[in-house]
Motif scaffolding. Structure first.
Motif, PDB file in Angstrom:
ATOM      1  N   PHE A 195       0.990  -0.918  -0.410  1.00 44.45           N
ATOM      2  CA  PHE A 195      -0.144  -0.759   0.205  1.00 44.45           C
ATOM      3  C   PHE A 195       0.898   1.158   0.503  1.00 44.45           C
ATOM      4  O   PHE A 195       0.347   2.537  -0.630  1.00 44.45           O
ATOM      5  CB  PHE A 195      -0.794   0.084   0.709  1.00 44.45           C
ATOM      6  N   THR A 196       2.741   0.669   0.384  1.00 40.83           N
ATOM      7  CA  THR A 196       2.683   2.486   0.212  1.00 40.83           C
ATOM      8  C   THR A 196       3.916   2.767  -0.428  1.00 40.83           C
ATOM      9  O   THR A 196       4.336   3.493  -0.518  1.00 40.83           O
ATOM     10  CB  THR A 196       3.861   2.026   1.774  1.00 40.83           C
ATOM     11  N   ASP A 197       3.956   1.173  -1.689  1.00 44.41           N
ATOM     12  CA  ASP A 197       5.505   1.429  -2.032  1.00 44.41           C
ATOM     13  C   ASP A 197       6.951   1.129  -1.180  1.00 44.41           C
ATOM     14  O   ASP A 197       7.382   1.422  -2.277  1.00 44.41           O
ATOM     15  CB  ASP A 197       5.652   2.324  -3.611  1.00 44.41           C
ATOM     16  N   PHE A 198       6.568   1.222  -0.360  1.00 42.90           N
ATOM     17  CA  PHE A 198       7.801   1.246   0.379  1.00 42.90           C
ATOM     18  C   PHE A 198       8.846  -0.243   0.681  1.00 42.90           C
ATOM     19  O   PHE A 198       8.630  -1.150   1.840  1.00 42.90           O
ATOM     20  CB  PHE A 198       8.024   1.731   1.794  1.00 42.90           C
ATOM     21  N   TYR A 199       9.351  -0.895  -0.557  1.00 45.54           N
ATOM     22  CA  TYR A 199       9.578  -1.837  -0.534  1.00 45.54           C
ATOM     23  C   TYR A 199      10.694  -2.551  -0.401  1.00 45.54           C
ATOM     24  O   TYR A 199      10.756  -3.606   0.022  1.00 45.54           O
ATOM     25  CB  TYR A 199       9.704  -2.617  -2.379  1.00 45.54           C
ATOM     26  N   ARG A 200      10.973  -1.701   0.750  1.00 45.13           N
ATOM     27  CA  ARG A 200      13.175  -1.687   1.047  1.00 45.13           C
ATOM     28  C   ARG A 200      12.567  -2.624   2.564  1.00 45.13           C
ATOM     29  O   ARG A 200      13.015  -3.421   3.484  1.00 45.13           O
ATOM     30  CB  ARG A 200      13.317  -0.583   1.218  1.00 45.13           C
ATOM     31  N   LEU A 201      10.946  -2.046   2.976  1.00 47.32           N
ATOM     32  CA  LEU A 201      10.635  -2.715   4.387  1.00 47.32           C
ATOM     33  C   LEU A 201      10.875  -4.512   4.372  1.00 47.32           C
ATOM     34  O   LEU A 201      10.776  -4.840   5.333  1.00 47.32           O
ATOM     35  CB  LEU A 201       9.190  -2.585   3.821  1.00 47.32           C
ATOM     36  N   GLU A 202      10.656  -4.762   2.518  1.00 45.00           N
ATOM     37  CA  GLU A 202      10.586  -6.441   2.911  1.00 45.00           C
ATOM     38  C   GLU A 202      11.635  -6.365   3.294  1.00 45.00           C
ATOM     39  O   GLU A 202      11.877  -7.602   4.085  1.00 45.00           O
ATOM     40  CB  GLU A 202      10.154  -7.139   2.013  1.00 45.00           C
ATOM     41  N   GLY A 203      13.120  -6.012   2.620  1.00 48.08           N
ATOM     42  CA  GLY A 203      14.502  -6.297   3.300  1.00 48.08           C
ATOM     43  C   GLY A 203      14.866  -6.033   4.620  1.00 48.08           C
ATOM     44  O   GLY A 203      15.453  -7.215   5.430  1.00 48.08           O
ATOM     45  N   PHE A 204      14.406  -5.096   5.052  1.00 47.99           N
ATOM     46  CA  PHE A 204      14.588  -4.452   6.162  1.00 47.99           C
ATOM     47  C   PHE A 204      13.740  -5.892   7.476  1.00 47.99           C
ATOM     48  O   PHE A 204      14.320  -6.321   8.145  1.00 47.99           O
ATOM     49  CB  PHE A 204      13.732  -3.345   6.628  1.00 47.99           C
ATOM     50  N   ILE A 205      12.722  -5.876   6.708  1.00 44.36           N
ATOM     51  CA  ILE A 205      11.790  -7.225   8.045  1.00 44.36           C
ATOM     52  C   ILE A 205      12.697  -8.655   7.658  1.00 44.36           C
ATOM     53  O   ILE A 205      12.353  -9.541   8.782  1.00 44.36           O
ATOM     54  CB  ILE A 205      10.266  -7.680   7.412  1.00 44.36           C
ATOM     55  N   SER A 206      13.326  -9.034   6.213  1.00 45.85           N
ATOM     56  CA  SER A 206      14.173  -9.965   6.101  1.00 45.85           C
ATOM     57  C   SER A 206      15.008 -10.172   7.085  1.00 45.85           C
ATOM     58  O   SER A 206      15.546 -11.445   7.611  1.00 45.85           O
ATOM     59  CB  SER A 206      14.019 -10.266   5.084  1.00 45.85           C
ATOM     60  N   MET A 207      15.560  -9.461   7.317  1.00 38.79           N
ATOM     61  CA  MET A 207      17.141  -9.054   8.565  1.00 38.79           C
ATOM     62  C   MET A 207      16.630  -9.222   9.932  1.00 38.79           C
ATOM     63  O   MET A 207      17.175  -9.904  10.442  1.00 38.79           O
ATOM     64  CB  MET A 207      18.365  -7.560   8.171  1.00 38.79           C
ATOM     65  N   VAL A 208      15.338  -8.697   9.935  1.00 35.88           N
ATOM     66  CA  VAL A 208      15.000  -8.894  11.165  1.00 35.88           C
ATOM     67  C   VAL A 208      14.740  -9.954  12.186  1.00 35.88           C
ATOM     68  O   VAL A 208      14.760 -10.647  12.893  1.00 35.88           O
ATOM     69  CB  VAL A 208      13.220  -7.745  12.065  1.00 35.88           C
ATOM     70  N   ILE A 209      14.013 -10.530  11.060  1.00 35.10           N
ATOM     71  CA  ILE A 209      14.373 -12.053  11.677  1.00 35.10           C
ATOM     72  C   ILE A 209      15.181 -12.597  11.248  1.00 35.10           C
ATOM     73  O   ILE A 209      15.226 -13.769  12.542  1.00 35.10           O
ATOM     74  CB  ILE A 209      13.137 -12.855  10.038  1.00 35.10           C
ATOM     75  N   GLY A 210      15.693 -12.698  10.743  1.00 34.55           N
ATOM     76  CA  GLY A 210      17.550 -13.170  10.775  1.00 34.55           C
ATOM     77  C   GLY A 210      18.353 -12.632  11.589  1.00 34.55           C
ATOM     78  O   GLY A 210      18.288 -14.016  12.641  1.00 34.55           O
ATOM     79  N   LEU A 211      18.217 -12.065  12.569  1.00 32.45           N
ATOM     80  CA  LEU A 211      18.856 -11.004  13.876  1.00 32.45           C
ATOM     81  C   LEU A 211      17.994 -11.929  14.798  1.00 32.45           C
ATOM     82  O   LEU A 211      18.265 -12.519  15.616  1.00 32.45           O
ATOM     83  CB  LEU A 211      18.374  -9.850  13.846  1.00 32.45           C
ATOM     84  N   MET A 212      16.734 -12.661  14.697  1.00 34.07           N
ATOM     85  CA  MET A 212      16.059 -13.264  15.740  1.00 34.07           C
ATOM     86  C   MET A 212      16.091 -14.962  15.738  1.00 34.07           C
ATOM     87  O   MET A 212      16.316 -14.928  17.266  1.00 34.07           O
ATOM     88  CB  MET A 212      14.433 -13.030  15.043  1.00 34.07           C
ATOM     89  N   MET A 213      16.897 -15.203  14.854  1.00 33.97           N
ATOM     90  CA  MET A 213      17.110 -16.368  14.433  1.00 33.97           C
ATOM     91  C   MET A 213      17.990 -16.672  15.487  1.00 33.97           C
ATOM     92  O   MET A 213      18.910 -17.143  15.413  1.00 33.97           O
ATOM     93  CB  MET A 213      17.114 -16.835  12.708  1.00 33.97           C
ATOM     94  N   PHE A 214      19.757 -15.496  15.045  1.00 40.97           N
ATOM     95  CA  PHE A 214      20.705 -15.158  15.438  1.00 40.97           C
ATOM     96  C   PHE A 214      20.800 -15.312  17.248  1.00 40.97           C
ATOM     97  O   PHE A 214      21.231 -15.410  18.545  1.00 40.97           O
ATOM     98  CB  PHE A 214      21.513 -14.197  14.609  1.00 40.97           C
ATOM     99  N   TYR A 215      19.845 -14.915  17.637  1.00 40.96           N
ATOM    100  CA  TYR A 215      18.956 -14.646  19.314  1.00 40.96           C
ATOM    101  C   TYR A 215      18.981 -15.641  19.521  1.00 40.96           C
ATOM    102  O   TYR A 215      19.845 -16.495  20.857  1.00 40.96           O
ATOM    103  CB  TYR A 215      17.938 -13.715  19.055  1.00 40.96           C
ATOM    104  N   VAL A 216      18.260 -16.369  18.773  1.00 43.60           N
ATOM    105  CA  VAL A 216      17.669 -18.094  19.682  1.00 43.60           C
ATOM    106  C   VAL A 216      19.197 -19.052  19.981  1.00 43.60           C
ATOM    107  O   VAL A 216      18.849 -19.558  20.326  1.00 43.60           O
ATOM    108  CB  VAL A 216      16.757 -18.779  18.396  1.00 43.60           C
ATOM    109  N   VAL A 217      20.095 -18.747  18.363  1.00 42.18           N
ATOM    110  CA  VAL A 217      21.397 -19.666  18.259  1.00 42.18           C
ATOM    111  C   VAL A 217      22.159 -18.998  19.659  1.00 42.18           C
ATOM    112  O   VAL A 217      22.812 -19.988  19.872  1.00 42.18           O
ATOM    113  CB  VAL A 217      21.931 -18.962  17.381  1.00 42.18           C
ATOM    114  N   GLY A 218      22.114 -18.321  19.647  1.00 48.04           N
ATOM    115  CA  GLY A 218      22.613 -17.846  21.196  1.00 48.04           C
ATOM    116  C   GLY A 218      22.548 -18.323  22.205  1.00 48.04           C
ATOM    117  O   GLY A 218      22.874 -18.642  22.962  1.00 48.04           O
ATOM    118  N   ARG A 219      20.745 -18.410  22.613  1.00 48.34           N
ATOM    119  CA  ARG A 219      20.455 -18.501  23.880  1.00 48.34           C
ATOM    120  C   ARG A 219      20.986 -20.082  24.330  1.00 48.34           C
ATOM    121  O   ARG A 219      21.242 -20.830  25.077  1.00 48.34           O
ATOM    122  CB  ARG A 219      18.859 -18.342  23.700  1.00 48.34           C
ATOM    123  N   VAL A 220      20.624 -20.657  23.174  1.00 46.94           N
ATOM    124  CA  VAL A 220      20.241 -21.892  22.965  1.00 46.94           C
ATOM    125  C   VAL A 220      21.882 -22.933  23.002  1.00 46.94           C
ATOM    126  O   VAL A 220      21.751 -23.756  23.658  1.00 46.94           O
ATOM    127  CB  VAL A 220      19.877 -22.553  21.854  1.00 46.94           C
TER     128      VAL A 220
END
Length: 329
Positions: A195-220
């Motif tokens: 709805f906003t044509d701000f397609y960079r957001l998809e890439g940003f969220i992808s990086m956020v998801i990756g960082l969340m995965m790294f957090y789990v890696v660290g804790r586990v």
């Protein structure tokens, strides 16, 4: 082979369920990514496949950890689950890196339009439902393992007792919390970008998801590294020490260790007592205390000896119950 199947029947059920669910989700997300080219969908595909591999290995490890001790391995195989979890997080770490790298590429070179939005949103909505279902199952398993009755929102309630959950259940809980959150973030990113044509957001969220995965890696990794080395269960140490001190024949504790062996606890105890008591009498006392300690939650091995009372008090802890037993009848 028969022994293996028998062990697998006692494997961690939430991790097996999570493995099948994430395999299914990873497959349909892969198909959706093929048709839409959406980078947020790519991140979730990698996340689901990583979790599936992780949780499948954890299920195998949790089953093998229940193998009975042998003369060659007298302490049993409990720490196998910690070693498997350590190996499994390497898979997630690699996929986390790939997710962040792809997200960064999309952030720097965003798409000019989004295609197949209904497919992507439909798949992510299904992912939210299934991941939340598995997370709820894991939350109930956490509460079951610590002996707490589910009340209200089990996911929030289980977070309080997560540190006392079995390694396999804790891993599933954390991974599915991140997975559910990741699906929600990817869903929102696609809608906002459309709805906003701000397609960079998809890439940003992808990086956020990756960082969340790294957090789990660290804790586990940290949790299971401690378990693989041999970590003391501080709460049960106090509980068992005070339980032993309640026996009228025990005057002090010279040495007490409560070591986590995967999902189990091994107790090593040297109790001080009256030197005038006969060996036969002390043998009966030892049998009684050994039976008592083996009836405590998670304790599977007790090694006990007596020493002469030296007249000095070493054990000074105040009697407490493990948090998992509070409020229970």
């Amino acid at each position: 082979m028969g022994e293996l199947f028998k062990l697998l029947k006692d494997g961690n059920k939430p991790s097996l369920l999570a493995a099948f669910v994430n395999t299914f989700l990873g497959t349909i997300k892969g198909v959706a990514f093929f048709f839409t080219g959406n980078v947020a969908m790519f991140a979730e595909m990698m996340h689901s496949f990583g979790d599936a591999a992780n949780q499948f290995f954890v299920f195998i490890g949790s089953a093998l950890a229940k193998k009975a001790p042998t003369p060659k391995f007298p302490n049993g195989y409990g720490r196998i689950v910690n070693l498997v979890c350590l190996g499994a997080v390497l898979i997630v770490a690699i996929l986390s890196y790939e997710t962040i790298k792809e997200g960064w590429h999309h952030f720097m070179h965003p798409a000019t339009e989004s295609s197949g939005i209904l497919i992507a949103l439909g798949v992510l909505a299904l992912g939210i439902i299934l991941e939340a279902f598995v997370l709820n199952k894991a939350a109930k398993e956490v509460l079951h393992e610590v002996g707490v009755e589910p009340k209200g929102i089990t996911i929030l309630q289980s977070a309080k007792y997560l540190k006392r959950a079995k390694p396999a259940t804790k891993l599933v809980w954390m991974e599915d919390l991140v997975a559910t959150s990741g699906n929600v973030l990817a869903f929102l990113a696609i809608v906002i970008a459309y709805f906003t044509d701000f397609y960079r957001l998809e890439g940003f969220i992808s990086m956020v998801i990756g960082l969340m995965m790294f957090y789990v890696v660290g804790r586990v990794f940290l949790d299971n590294a401690r378990g693989a080395i041999g970590e003391t269960d501080e709460e049960m140490l106090v509980h068992i020490g005070n339980l032993v001190m309640e026996d009228p024949h025990v005057t002090d504790i010279a040495r007490l260790e409560v070591i986590k062996e995967g999902e189990f606890l091994h107790v090593e105890l040297i109790a001080e007592t009256d030197p005038n008591l006969s060996l036969a009498y002390l043998d009966d006392v030892r049998d009684h205390l050994t039976t008592l300690l083996l009836n405590q939650k998670g304790v599977t091995k007790v090694t006990m000896a007596f020493d002469e009372d030296n007249g000095e008090r070493s054990w000074t802890h105040i009697a407490t119950k493990p948090e998992s037993e509070k409020g229970m009848i």
